[in-house]
Design an enzyme around this catalytic site. Structure first.
Site: not given
Ligand code: PMP
Length: 427
Positions: A131, A208, A211, A234, A372
């Site tokens: 991401h 990270d 997910q 999430k 993203c």
């Molecule tokens: N890493 C991953 C794999 C994600 O899916 C996301 C959110 N889509 C993020 C990081 C960022 O998370 P946040 O916007 O809640 O900080």
């Protein structure tokens, strides 16, 4: 998280939509099929109530007050930290830093661990499926230090190229920053194995977990990683709260990255000293209510049981994968052997954004776009995908609604009746 998908997981076993007030509201006059859980999850009444109850009964600022309410709020906040500690199986509560979410947690590590340590030519290893939150903070720190990014490629089925990983890991690798689960493909990465390899080379490992945490139990000690980041929203919790797990030995030697109240021991104009972790990394008034509601979300999820959630979602994933692969003209993107509840796909002749709009009119909420993860889309030569992502309250009816809405879109575009891809490969 690293156990293979249960081959016997065929039947969804949960029926929890009634716990989530928003799921009973119709959208465009239709029953809502909410399949955008990868972006954010809906909140159970227990979480909404925990946040409201804090403001109704316990609100005060923490750590600073001598009065009863302040001490009570501090106890609740500290209790929330202990709940996150148990959730991740961290060895100690002071290894949990509350952040705004995954993004802030990764930036904290980049600026506080990375910036003072990295030097020109040092390597940060990440993957094509990251991401943007696990790419851009490292690019910023590379600009600040002269370190360079190395990128593990992704195979056609959406799995990491592990042979390439072994080749890229070297003496100069200072950090492996890897997603546990891909938000765009659903691939579950073998993070424990990768951590072992990276540690053998003397590198530090950040996972990270944005997910991952909602889909199966995570044990940071079993993974062995040095940092693990996730977002509350999430995980059926509120927005604006998340956590960073950091191994105590590392956190202890990391300087603050933001200054302010609550993160100091003493302040004088000629010398300021800092509080120990985790307070050192929590400058200013934190999201107290959010942390407490996040703990309520964790209690909710653990009450249901992550093992049961996993079985339920794997059954839905299996059903959805078959249903989509059987539609002529639909191609699945990401067919890794181990996946969490994400179905990314393309429909011939229909742009994902158009598809998303038509599905929305049918009450089916999905996400369309690059998720993203633009480098990953570039890797597959596509601008984006349509993505249905699953949560514990979804059922077969949601996937049936998805399939019916795709048929409707194909009828509108006059593309119904193409060839089913079957194997779902995108190469
Ligand atoms: N890493 C991953 C794999 C994600 O899916 C996301 C959110 N889509 C993020 C990081 C960022 O998370 P946040 O916007 O809640 O900080």
């Amino acid at each position: 998280m690293n156990a293979p998908c249960d081959p016997g997981a065929q039947t969804p076993i949960l029926d929890l939509a009634a716990d989530f007030p928003i799921l009973s509201r119709p959208v465009h006059g239709r029953r809502l099929a909410y399949l955008d859980n990868g972006a954010t999850t809906q909140k159970p009444a227990a979480v909404i109530e925990a946040e409201a109850r804090f403001y109704r009964e316990s609100n005060a600022n923490i750590h600073r007050g001598v009065h009863w309410l302040s001490q009570h709020a501090t106890e609740l906040y500290d209790g929330a930290r202990a709940t996150v500690q148990r959730f991740l199986n961290a060895a100690r509560a002071d290894e949990i830093v509350f952040t705004r979410g995954t993004t802030e947690a990764i930036n904290l590590v980049a600026q506080s661990w990375g910036r003072p340590r990295l030097a020109a030519g040092d390597e940060i290893l990440l993957s094509t499926m990251e991401h943007h939150s696990n790419i851009v903070p490292w690019q910023l720190v590379c600009e600040q230090t002269g370190a360079v990014l190395k990128v593990i490629p992704v195979r056609d089925n959406g799995e990491l190229d592990m042979a390439a990983f072994a080749g890229l890991l070297g003496e100069r690798t200072r950090l492996l920053a890897i997603t546990h689960v891909s938000n765009a493909l659903g691939t579950v990465n073998p993070v424990a194995k990768m951590t072992r390899r990276a540690h053998e080379m003397g590198a530090v490992v950040l996972v990270d977990g944005a997910q991952a945490v909602a889909h199966q139990a995570v044990d940071v000690q079993a993974i062995g990683c040095d940092f693990y980041a996730f977002s509350g929203h999430k995980l059926y919790g509120p927005t604006g709260i998340g956590a960073l797990y950091g191994r105590a030995e590392l956190l202890r030697h990391m300087p603050p990255w933001q200054g302010g109240g609550d993160m100091i021991r003493t302040v004088a104009f000629d010398n300021t000293t800092f509080a120990p972790p985790p307070q050192r990394f929590e400058a200013g008034t934190p999201n107290i209510a959010g942390a407490i509601a996040l703990a309520a979300a964790i209690d909710y999820v653990q009450g249901v049981g992550l093992a049961r959630i996993h079985v339920h979602e794997q059954a839905l994933l299996d059903y959805g994968t078959r249903a989509l692969a059987a539609i002529p003209g639909v191609r699945l993107v990401g067919t890794a052997e181990r996946k969490a509840g994400i179905l990314s796909f393309l429909v011939d002749g229909i742009h994902p954004h158009d598809l998303g709009t038509i599905l929305d009119a049918e009450g089916v909420a999905i996400r369309a776009g690059h998720h993203c993860a633009m480098p990953l889309m570039t890797r597959f030569g596509i601008p984006g995908t349509a993505r249905a992502s699953l949560g514990l309250y979804n059922g077969l009816a949601d996937l049936d609604a998805l399939v019916a809405a795709i048929h409707k879109a194909q009828e509108l575009f006059g593309t119904r009746g193409g060839t089913a891809s079957g194997n779902g490969r995108v190469a």
